[in-house]
Write a protein that holds these residues in place. Structure first.
Motif, PDB file in Angstrom:
ATOM      1  N   VAL A 110      98.831  15.326  11.774  1.00 41.50           N
ATOM      2  CA  VAL A 110      97.527  15.623  11.162  1.00 41.50           C
ATOM      3  C   VAL A 110      96.838  16.764  11.916  1.00 41.50           C
ATOM      4  O   VAL A 110      96.319  17.717  11.323  1.00 41.50           O
ATOM      5  N   VAL A 111      96.848  16.659  13.246  1.00 41.27           N
ATOM      6  CA  VAL A 111      96.212  17.701  14.053  1.00 41.27           C
ATOM      7  C   VAL A 111      96.925  19.036  13.864  1.00 41.27           C
ATOM      8  O   VAL A 111      96.290  20.095  13.743  1.00 41.27           O
ATOM      9  N   ALA A 112      98.269  19.004  13.835  1.00 40.30           N
ATOM     10  CA  ALA A 112      99.040  20.233  13.632  1.00 40.30           C
ATOM     11  C   ALA A 112      98.740  20.847  12.263  1.00 40.30           C
ATOM     12  O   ALA A 112      98.625  22.073  12.130  1.00 40.30           O
ATOM     13  N   GLY A 113      98.610  19.996  11.241  1.00 39.71           N
ATOM     14  CA  GLY A 113      98.276  20.498   9.913  1.00 39.71           C
ATOM     15  C   GLY A 113      96.909  21.148   9.877  1.00 39.71           C
ATOM     16  O   GLY A 113      96.715  22.202   9.248  1.00 39.71           O
ATOM     17  N   LEU A 114      95.932  20.539  10.551  1.00 35.61           N
ATOM     18  CA  LEU A 114      94.589  21.123  10.600  1.00 35.61           C
ATOM     19  C   LEU A 114      94.589  22.444  11.363  1.00 35.61           C
ATOM     20  O   LEU A 114      93.911  23.398  10.974  1.00 35.61           O
ATOM     21  N   LEU A 115      95.373  22.493  12.446  1.00 33.80           N
ATOM     22  CA  LEU A 115      95.478  23.746  13.181  1.00 33.80           C
ATOM     23  C   LEU A 115      96.125  24.823  12.314  1.00 33.80           C
ATOM     24  O   LEU A 115      95.705  25.997  12.338  1.00 33.80           O
ATOM     25  N   ALA A 116      97.139  24.443  11.544  1.00 35.86           N
ATOM     26  CA  ALA A 116      97.791  25.400  10.650  1.00 35.86           C
ATOM     27  C   ALA A 116      96.803  25.947   9.626  1.00 35.86           C
ATOM     28  O   ALA A 116      96.793  27.153   9.330  1.00 35.86           O
ATOM     29  N   SER A 127     104.925  18.744  18.228  1.00 36.27           N
ATOM     30  CA  SER A 127     103.783  19.485  17.679  1.00 36.27           C
ATOM     31  C   SER A 127     104.188  20.885  17.271  1.00 36.27           C
ATOM     32  O   SER A 127     103.655  21.434  16.293  1.00 36.27           O
ATOM     33  N   LEU A 128     105.147  21.472  17.995  1.00 40.03           N
ATOM     34  CA  LEU A 128     105.666  22.773  17.605  1.00 40.03           C
ATOM     35  C   LEU A 128     106.279  22.686  16.207  1.00 40.03           C
ATOM     36  O   LEU A 128     106.017  23.533  15.352  1.00 40.03           O
ATOM     37  N   ALA A 129     107.084  21.649  15.977  1.00 38.40           N
ATOM     38  CA  ALA A 129     107.667  21.446  14.644  1.00 38.40           C
ATOM     39  C   ALA A 129     106.575  21.232  13.605  1.00 38.40           C
ATOM     40  O   ALA A 129     106.666  21.718  12.469  1.00 38.40           O
ATOM     41  N   GLY A 130     105.521  20.502  13.988  1.00 38.44           N
ATOM     42  CA  GLY A 130     104.428  20.250  13.054  1.00 38.44           C
ATOM     43  C   GLY A 130     103.677  21.509  12.685  1.00 38.44           C
ATOM     44  O   GLY A 130     103.370  21.747  11.507  1.00 38.44           O
ATOM     45  N   VAL A 131     103.365  22.344  13.669  1.00 37.53           N
ATOM     46  CA  VAL A 131     102.638  23.580  13.377  1.00 37.53           C
ATOM     47  C   VAL A 131     103.480  24.508  12.510  1.00 37.53           C
ATOM     48  O   VAL A 131     102.971  25.139  11.568  1.00 37.53           O
ATOM     49  N   LEU A 132     104.786  24.601  12.796  1.00 34.77           N
ATOM     50  CA  LEU A 132     105.651  25.418  11.947  1.00 34.77           C
ATOM     51  C   LEU A 132     105.670  24.895  10.512  1.00 34.77           C
ATOM     52  O   LEU A 132     105.583  25.663   9.550  1.00 34.77           O
ATOM     53  N   GLY A 133     105.799  23.573  10.373  1.00 31.08           N
ATOM     54  CA  GLY A 133     105.810  22.988   9.039  1.00 31.08           C
ATOM     55  C   GLY A 133     104.520  23.220   8.293  1.00 31.08           C
ATOM     56  O   GLY A 133     104.522  23.411   7.070  1.00 31.08           O
ATOM     57  N   VAL A 190     102.111  25.787   9.010  1.00 32.18           N
ATOM     58  CA  VAL A 190     101.800  27.204   8.824  1.00 32.18           C
ATOM     59  C   VAL A 190     102.711  27.822   7.773  1.00 32.18           C
ATOM     60  O   VAL A 190     102.260  28.530   6.867  1.00 32.18           O
ATOM     61  N   MET A 191     104.012  27.564   7.882  1.00 36.47           N
ATOM     62  CA  MET A 191     104.975  28.176   6.971  1.00 36.47           C
ATOM     63  C   MET A 191     105.170  27.360   5.709  1.00 36.47           C
ATOM     64  O   MET A 191     105.788  27.814   4.765  1.00 36.47           O
ATOM     65  N   ARG A 192     104.684  26.138   5.684  1.00 36.99           N
ATOM     66  CA  ARG A 192     104.876  25.214   4.565  1.00 36.99           C
ATOM     67  C   ARG A 192     106.369  25.023   4.305  1.00 36.99           C
ATOM     68  O   ARG A 192     106.805  24.884   3.170  1.00 36.99           O
ATOM     69  N   SER A 193     107.129  25.017   5.385  1.00 40.08           N
ATOM     70  CA  SER A 193     108.587  24.861   5.308  1.00 40.08           C
ATOM     71  C   SER A 193     109.005  23.860   6.374  1.00 40.08           C
ATOM     72  O   SER A 193     109.490  24.242   7.452  1.00 40.08           O
ATOM     73  N   PRO A 194     108.807  22.566   6.116  1.00 36.72           N
ATOM     74  CA  PRO A 194     109.058  21.565   7.162  1.00 36.72           C
ATOM     75  C   PRO A 194     110.513  21.502   7.601  1.00 36.72           C
ATOM     76  O   PRO A 194     110.798  21.289   8.781  1.00 36.72           O
ATOM     77  N   LEU A 195     111.446  21.682   6.673  1.00 36.75           N
ATOM     78  CA  LEU A 195     112.858  21.638   7.070  1.00 36.75           C
ATOM     79  C   LEU A 195     113.181  22.783   8.024  1.00 36.75           C
ATOM     80  O   LEU A 195     113.901  22.600   9.011  1.00 36.75           O
ATOM     81  N   THR A 196     112.658  23.958   7.729  1.00 34.21           N
ATOM     82  CA  THR A 196     112.874  25.093   8.623  1.00 34.21           C
ATOM     83  C   THR A 196     112.297  24.799  10.001  1.00 34.21           C
ATOM     84  O   THR A 196     112.935  25.075  11.028  1.00 34.21           O
ATOM     85  N   GLY A 197     111.100  24.242  10.046  1.00 34.50           N
ATOM     86  CA  GLY A 197     110.484  23.927  11.329  1.00 34.50           C
ATOM     87  C   GLY A 197     111.293  22.939  12.139  1.00 34.50           C
ATOM     88  O   GLY A 197     111.503  23.118  13.349  1.00 34.50           O
ATOM     89  N   ILE A 198     111.790  21.898  11.493  1.00 32.90           N
ATOM     90  CA  ILE A 198     112.573  20.880  12.203  1.00 32.90           C
ATOM     91  C   ILE A 198     113.885  21.457  12.713  1.00 32.90           C
ATOM     92  O   ILE A 198     114.256  21.281  13.883  1.00 32.90           O
ATOM     93  N   VAL A 199     114.605  22.148  11.835  1.00 37.38           N
ATOM     94  CA  VAL A 199     115.906  22.689  12.226  1.00 37.38           C
ATOM     95  C   VAL A 199     115.739  23.758  13.302  1.00 37.38           C
ATOM     96  O   VAL A 199     116.544  23.846  14.238  1.00 37.38           O
ATOM     97  N   ALA A 221     102.205  17.162   8.887  1.00 35.30           N
ATOM     98  CA  ALA A 221     101.505  18.454   8.914  1.00 35.30           C
ATOM     99  C   ALA A 221     101.676  19.190   7.593  1.00 35.30           C
ATOM    100  O   ALA A 221     100.738  19.820   7.086  1.00 35.30           O
ATOM    101  N   TYR A 222     102.877  19.123   7.038  1.00 33.59           N
ATOM    102  CA  TYR A 222     103.154  19.748   5.744  1.00 33.59           C
ATOM    103  C   TYR A 222     102.264  19.139   4.660  1.00 33.59           C
ATOM    104  O   TYR A 222     101.670  19.857   3.847  1.00 33.59           O
ATOM    105  N   LEU A 223     102.139  17.814   4.669  1.00 33.92           N
ATOM    106  CA  LEU A 223     101.297  17.135   3.687  1.00 33.92           C
ATOM    107  C   LEU A 223      99.840  17.577   3.815  1.00 33.92           C
ATOM    108  O   LEU A 223      99.181  17.904   2.818  1.00 33.92           O
ATOM    109  N   VAL A 224      99.326  17.605   5.031  1.00 34.65           N
ATOM    110  CA  VAL A 224      97.936  18.018   5.248  1.00 34.65           C
ATOM    111  C   VAL A 224      97.733  19.456   4.779  1.00 34.65           C
ATOM    112  O   VAL A 224      96.751  19.783   4.096  1.00 34.65           O
ATOM    113  N   SER A 225      98.683  20.320   5.126  1.00 30.88           N
ATOM    114  CA  SER A 225      98.548  21.730   4.780  1.00 30.88           C
ATOM    115  C   SER A 225      98.551  21.954   3.272  1.00 30.88           C
ATOM    116  O   SER A 225      97.698  22.675   2.743  1.00 30.88           O
ATOM    117  N   VAL A 226      99.495  21.345   2.564  1.00 34.89           N
ATOM    118  CA  VAL A 226      99.592  21.608   1.123  1.00 34.89           C
ATOM    119  C   VAL A 226      98.473  20.930   0.345  1.00 34.89           C
ATOM    120  O   VAL A 226      98.128  21.372  -0.762  1.00 34.89           O
TER     121      VAL A 226
END
Length: 605
Positions: free
Chosen positions: A252-258, A375-381, A383-392, A414-419
């Motif tokens: 949630v925090v990562a999504g808000l930061l994104a 959290s790095l994976a969360g922010v990537l998911g 900001v980029m709205r690409s959670p699979l890319t962030g995880i991999v 984070a992806y859910l919060v962002s979208v």
């Protein structure tokens, strides 16, 4: 007349995928593009290092270094300004395409540019990025290498006789190759290509892109190393149960930061757009912002791979964590809006890692760097709205496979919060501001899963081939305004043995002279036909190709044909809409009544 579904042998020609033989040719072409992408990534990274050494240390060297360790701290406020001036001049008098962080420009080239990139972009983009980052810009090399690798792939494709889709594949192959070589992350590069650049999941594009990414990774090894780019967080195999809900909180925090980081970039872009000076000067102003931030926290300057490594291994102090989280976010967002050249991934690695390191101060300890990693994976998911890319990406950057489950939770949240709260990402908002709409929702075309033979339709009214054109026209006029004969708009013309001779339109017959003795066999035009075993998507494409809204379906020589209209063809869309929007109760005493009441009519009519 009801048309039964065609038997299995009738659709034997259909398969799960359409794989044209040319995929082998395009894959072969993608291999040298992979080599070129790896070399471009190597040269870009070394060029950034060279510019950093020249500017901050006054030495000609390729030794790895960072702006933060410079003995000439007085240069920090001025070097980013000088870099911004150089980039502004290059953009104005070289190519405006070098402005920005690379991925929107690559997407735009694919969407509206026919996947064609000018040769000068292949040279100016990496050069501008090296100047921007080497003079202290808080950006990453991945956006520029995506554009540079894509330009190399596009340039080769433009020298070949290929389709636009094949040229797109080779452009994306070059982009993926550059990404894979930069981060030693071939799988993440392929996933990024699918989620952000290809706009499809097909063997014809996935295989060449994968070949280029693998080739680039193999070529990268001797030049840049084989191991993970960052140290691991040493995540244990099993987490405490209370850690998983905290991963949701981190998401949630990562999504808000994104959301905040994305809003900051476009607030900055709007502010620069209101300045009463030419955009050529904007990067220099952005450089001034970077210089001020660099005085406050020098480690916020440059790519910052050393800082990311410190965050992911739990070696960062409180001052560095807070400085990166605040200063890096501000100078990255504000300066990127100036139109300078640089990527978004590396800054988000740093900001996401700092966010997690800050959370580790209050969350239960798991392992050094654990919360920074998730959290790095969360922010990537987010900001980029690409959670699979962030995880991999995180997996390949650290090889921490034990972190898969918590990263899925955090990145997914984070992806859910962002979208939910932000319409567009930092990558697509720029396209929208240029009047382009890009949907990121990919699904199976409903027309692809329904066959023509599954429709229900009545036989079409047809005319004998020997009948006079004027006589047929008189029959239609007699049926006006709403007789059965006049309602139909396309009429099959049949020979005496039932074979299709062609078609005539209602407008054609109404315009005919009542005394016209021409047989309909001569007046008829060739029929655009469909087969019962074809998919509705195939038929829709055929209609578009021939600019018609009706086709003739011949089911059996002993049965009359019927006419399939565009309205009837779209019944699959009605099914899809019904399944998406209609809420039904399918269990219970009244399920049959509920289904009958809410059922969509899927019959062609």
């Amino acid at each position: 007349m009801s048309k039964p579904k065609p038997p299995g042998h009738a659709i034997a020609h259909l398969g799960d995928f359409h794989v044209p033989p040319r995929v082998i040719v395009i894959t072969a072409v993608a291999v040298p593009i992979g080599v070129a992408g790896a070399l471009a990534a190597y040269l870009l990274l070394k060029l950034i290092t060279l510019v950093t050494n020249l500017c901050f240390y006054a030495r000609f060297s390729l030794a790895a270094t960072t702006p933060a360790d410079t003995p000439h701290r007085w240069l920090i406020p001025f070097l980013p300004v000088a870099g911004g001036l150089a980039i502004g001049l290059m953009a104005r008098y070289g190519s405006e395409k070098i402005r920005g962080h690379g991925m929107p420009e690559a997407i735009e080239a694919i969407l509206v540019g026919g996947s064609r990139v000018a040769p000068r972009v292949a040279v100016l983009k990496p050069l501008s990025a090296a100047i921007s980052i080497g003079t202290g810009g808080p950006f990453g090399a991945e956006g520029p290498i995506i554009m540079t690798g894509g330009a190399l792939g596009s340039l080769l494709a433009q020298r070949l006789h290929v389709t636009t889709d094949e040229r797109k594949t080779l452009l994306v192959a070059g982009s993926a190759a550059g990404m894979a070589a930069t981060f030693n992350a071939p799988l993440a590069a392929v996933v990024l290509a699918v989620e952000l650049l290809l706009f499809e999941w097909r063997p014809r594009s996935l295989i060449p892109v994968a070949a280029a990414a693998v080739t680039a990774t193999v070529v990268r090894g001797p030049m840049l190393g084989y191991g993970p780019l960052f140290g691991g967080a040493h995540v244990p195999a099993h987490l405490a149960l209370y850690d998983y809900p905290l991963c949701v909180v981190a998401g949630v925090v990562a999504g808000l930061l994104a959301i905040g980081a994305t809003a900051l970039v476009y607030f900055s872009e709007d502010a620069f757009g209101k300045l009463p000076i030419h955009w050529m000067w904007w990067p220099a102003i952005g450089g001034a912002i970077v210089g001020v931030g660099g005085l406050i926290e020098p480690h916020a300057l440059g790519v910052g791979y050393d800082v990311i490594d410190a965050l992911l291994t739990g070696r960062a102090g409180t001052g560095l964590i807070v400085g990166i989280l605040v200063v890096k976010t501000l100078i990255w967002g504000l300066s990127l809006g100036s139109g300078t050249s640089g990527g978004v991934l590396a800054p988000m690695f740093m900001v996401g890692g700092a966010l997690g390191a800050a959370e580790a101060m209050v969350f239960p300890a798991v392992s050094p760097g654990f919360w920074a990693l998730v959290s790095l994976a969360g922010v990537l998911g987010g900001v980029m709205r690409s959670p699979l890319t962030g995880i991999v990406f995180c997996l390949e950057l650290t090889h921490e496979t034990n972190a898969i489950l918590p990263m899925i939770i955090t990145a997914g949240t984070a992806y859910l919060v962002s979208v939910m709260f932000l319409k567009r990402s930092v990558l697509t908002e720029k396209l929208a501001r240029r009047g382009l709409h890009l949907t990121r929702e990919y699904s199976v075309d409903p027309l692809e899963v329904h066959l023509v033979g599954a429709l229900t339709a009545e036989p079409a009214i047809s005319f004998p081939a020997a009948q006079a054109t004027g006589q047929a026209g008189a029959a239609i006029r007699a049926s006006l305004p709403d007789g059965e004969l006049a309602v139909q708009r396309l009429y099959p013309v049949l020979h005496s043995d039932g074979a299709l001779a062609g078609v005539v339109t209602r407008a054609q017959l109404l315009a005919a002279d009542p005394q016209d003795p021409t047989p309909l066999a001569q007046a008829a035009r060739p029929a655009i036909e469909a087969e019962p075993a074809e998919t509705l998507r195939t038929v829709a494409n055929r209609m578009a190709h021939h600019s018609v809204t009706r086709v003739v379906v011949a089911t059996d020589p002993d049965e009359p044909p019927y006419v399939l209209s565009l309205r009837q063809l779209l019944h699959a869309r009605r099914i899809d809409h019904h399944e998406e929007s209609a809420r039904e109760r399918t269990l219970g005493r009244g399920r049959d009544r509920d289904r009958d009441r809410d059922r969509v009519d899927v019959h062609a009519g």
